[in-house]
Design an enzyme around this catalytic site. Structure first.
Site, PDB file in Angstrom:
ATOM      1  N   ARG A  11      -7.783   4.463   8.231  1.00 17.65           N
ATOM      2  CA  ARG A  11      -6.642   3.926   7.488  1.00 17.65           C
ATOM      3  C   ARG A  11      -5.377   4.538   8.085  1.00 17.65           C
ATOM      4  O   ARG A  11      -5.072   5.691   7.839  1.00 17.65           O
ATOM      5  CB  ARG A  11      -6.792   4.328   6.006  1.00 17.65           C
ATOM      6  N   HIS A  59      -2.482   5.253   1.536  1.00 15.96           N
ATOM      7  CA  HIS A  59      -3.486   4.579   0.688  1.00 15.96           C
ATOM      8  C   HIS A  59      -2.879   3.298   0.097  1.00 15.96           C
ATOM      9  O   HIS A  59      -3.440   2.219   0.201  1.00 15.96           O
ATOM     10  CB  HIS A  59      -3.950   5.518  -0.415  1.00 15.96           C
ATOM     11  N   TYR A  85      -1.461  15.452   2.656  1.00 17.19           N
ATOM     12  CA  TYR A  85      -2.854  15.905   2.734  1.00 17.19           C
ATOM     13  C   TYR A  85      -3.535  15.688   4.086  1.00 17.19           C
ATOM     14  O   TYR A  85      -4.693  16.036   4.254  1.00 17.19           O
ATOM     15  CB  TYR A  85      -3.691  15.244   1.626  1.00 17.19           C
TER      16      TYR A  85
HETATM   17  C1  TPP Z   1     -13.739   3.255 -10.977  1.00 17.50           C
HETATM   18  C2  TPP Z   1     -12.442   3.690 -10.372  1.00 17.50           C
HETATM   19  N1  TPP Z   1     -12.174   4.986 -10.232  1.00 17.50           N
HETATM   20  C3  TPP Z   1     -11.003   5.395  -9.667  1.00 17.50           C
HETATM   21  C4  TPP Z   1     -10.087   4.465  -9.240  1.00 17.50           C
HETATM   22  C5  TPP Z   1      -8.796   4.923  -8.578  1.00 17.50           C
HETATM   23  N2  TPP Z   1      -8.859   4.647  -7.145  1.00 17.50           N
HETATM   24  C6  TPP Z   1      -8.239   3.590  -6.606  1.00 17.50           C
HETATM   25  S1  TPP Z   1      -8.472   3.476  -4.950  1.00 17.50           S
HETATM   26  C7  TPP Z   1      -9.419   4.881  -4.934  1.00 17.50           C
HETATM   27  C8  TPP Z   1     -10.012   5.397  -3.643  1.00 17.50           C
HETATM   28  C9  TPP Z   1     -10.968   4.442  -3.005  1.00 17.50           C
HETATM   29  O1  TPP Z   1     -11.318   4.886  -1.733  1.00 17.50           O
HETATM   30  P1  TPP Z   1     -12.260   4.070  -0.782  1.00 17.50           P
HETATM   31  O2  TPP Z   1     -13.420   3.551  -1.555  1.00 17.50           O
HETATM   32  O3  TPP Z   1     -12.551   4.913   0.385  1.00 17.50           O
HETATM   33  O4  TPP Z   1     -11.388   2.797  -0.377  1.00 17.50           O
HETATM   34  P2  TPP Z   1     -10.017   2.752   0.460  1.00 17.50           P
HETATM   35  O5  TPP Z   1      -8.911   2.794  -0.563  1.00 17.50           O
HETATM   36  O6  TPP Z   1      -9.987   3.903   1.386  1.00 17.50           O
HETATM   37  O7  TPP Z   1     -10.008   1.434   1.153  1.00 17.50           O
HETATM   38  C10 TPP Z   1      -9.534   5.423  -6.223  1.00 17.50           C
HETATM   39  C11 TPP Z   1     -10.266   6.661  -6.543  1.00 17.50           C
HETATM   40  C12 TPP Z   1     -10.401   3.092  -9.410  1.00 17.50           C
HETATM   41  N3  TPP Z   1      -9.580   2.136  -9.020  1.00 17.50           N
HETATM   42  N4  TPP Z   1     -11.585   2.730  -9.964  1.00 17.50           N
END
Ligand code: TPP
Ligand code: MG
Length: 382
Positions: A275, A279, A288
């Site tokens: 990425r 985010h 970080y």
């Molecule tokens: C069930 C849940 N827990 C927490 C969140 C908050 N949240 C949004 S994005 C994220 C990280 C996701 O990371 P990843 O699966 O690696 O996907 P990326 O964003 O890197 O594409 C979190 C913890 C959420 N949306 N849903």
């Protein structure tokens, strides 16, 4: 300071920072970062008949997706969108896998799959309504077999599994693909999806874009083994593909879809990528992660490597690149104009639709929010 207190302050190495097993994970790669085509006995056949025109098509898809994504980021900065989740760096994983799909396959995305949406023929401007806050989706999932974006991490893998079990019962020979991230791989929903899809032999491909980060959490905090190896414990194959290599992503996804269609059940594809941006626009990655990490991945840029290959093979000339630049600018303009023509979001819509007949607590929250809005000089809120 005593020796003892120094020792007490030294952080213990947590399980999550331990090294993975010493064997180097295998990575399927057909194009090196320098754009050199490398042979692969297992996967070459899935891209053996690809034409120069199709290669240019993949390049065009990636360039236009990146342009659209950059425009959306700018629109958020200009106050036109409330939020944007950029796919910068993940174009090859998304275009490669997206172009491996057939029209009758069904896609369950997260919130970052703008490249896959592009491949499915969803108009990019339709992706922006939700990020502006004017709707909860913006397209009809069944028009393009592309489900609505899903924010609840990992939940769409269950939807995909159920859908795949359903189409298998119907006797269809199409397949389903679920996109999710490295962070999502820690969710119980994903583990449940793996179990159900395995024992019911569901025609589903789990496409995990390991972009190395889940907001501020590195992948080492999600797993002690390479993610693709998780599949083995559930009884189906897992493969790690170079997610910055569009050809490899295309080939491996085709293979996995073929397995699904042939009744061989689920596959986990781990697309190893990065990425490059934040985010979302609400995040500041400088808090970080180090700049050097991003710089190292820039050298593996998915678009650049295909360009190098196209140029070296004489598959594209200056005219092609110039025309694409013009097309990119036109797309950016179209997206900008479409967003600016959208209405402002209704700030009170959030309080509707949770309960059919309303709820005292929601009424209270609505009143509190109205008072807060009215506290601004112009009564318009922040
Ligand atoms: C069930 C849940 N827990 C927490 C969140 C908050 N949240 C949004 S994005 C994220 C990280 C996701 O990371 P990843 O699966 O690696 O996907 P990326 O964003 O890197 O594409 C979190 C913890 C959420 N949306 N849903
Ligand atoms: Mg991630």
């Amino acid at each position: 300071m005593t020796v003892e207190s120094t020792a007490a302050r030294k952080p213990r190495r947590s399980a999550g920072t331990r090294k993975s097993p010493s064997t180097k994970p295998e990575l399927v790669q057909l194009l090196t970062p320098e754009g050199k085509r490398v042979k692969n006995v297992e996967y070459d056949k899935y891209v053996a008949d690809i034409t120069p025109e199709e290669l240019r098509g993949l390049y065009r898809d990636m360039v236009l997706t990146r342009r659209f994504d950059a425009e959306a980021t700018s629109l958020q900065r200009q106050g036109e969108l409330g939020l944007w989740a950029s796919l910068l760096g993940q174009e090859a994983a998304q275009i490669g896998s997206g172009r491996a799909l057939r029209d009758d396959d069904y896609v369950f995305p997260t919130y970052r799959e703008h490249g896959v949406a592009w491949c499915r023929g969803v108009d990019p401007t339709n992706l922006l309504g939700m990020f502006r806050g004017v709707n909860n989706g913006g397209w009809d999932p069944n028009s393009n077999n592309f489900h609505l974006y899903t924010i609840v991490i990992g939940s769409q893998t269950l939807h995909a599994t159920g859908y795949a079990m359903g189409i298998a019962k119907d006797g269809a020979d199409s397949a389903v693909i679920a996109y999710f991230g490295d962070g999502a791989s820690s969710q119980g929903d994903v583990a449940e999806s793996f179990t159900f899809s395995a024992v019911y032999n569901a025609p589903v491909v789990f496409f995990c874009q390991n972009n190395q980060w889940a907001i501020s959490e590195p992948t080492e905090k999600q797993t002690r083994v390479p993610l693709y190896q998780r599949a083995q414990g559930f009884g189906f194959p897992g493969v790690r593909v170079d997610g910055n290599d569009v050809l490899a992503s295309l080939a491996v996804t085709k293979w996995a879809l073929e397995r699904a269609r042939a009744g061989e059940g689920p596959t986990l594809v781990e697309a190893y990528t990065y990425r490059m941006g934040a985010h979302t626009t609400s995040d500041d990655p400088s808090k970080y992660r180090a700049d050097e990490e991003r710089e190292a991945w820039e050298a593996k840029d998915p678009i650049l490597r295909l360009r190098r290959y196209l140029e070296a093979a004489n598959h594209a000339d200056e005219g092609f690149f110039a025309e694409l630049e013009t097309e990119s600018e036109a797309l950016g303009r179209r997206v900008r104009e479409a967003v600016r023509a959208m209405p402002d979001p209704d700030r009170f819509a959030i309080f509707e639709h949770a309960y059919a007949d309303g709820h005292a607590l929601v009424d209270e929250e609505r009143a509190g929010f109205a008072a807060y809005q009215a506290s601004f000089a112009d009564g318009e809120g922040a």
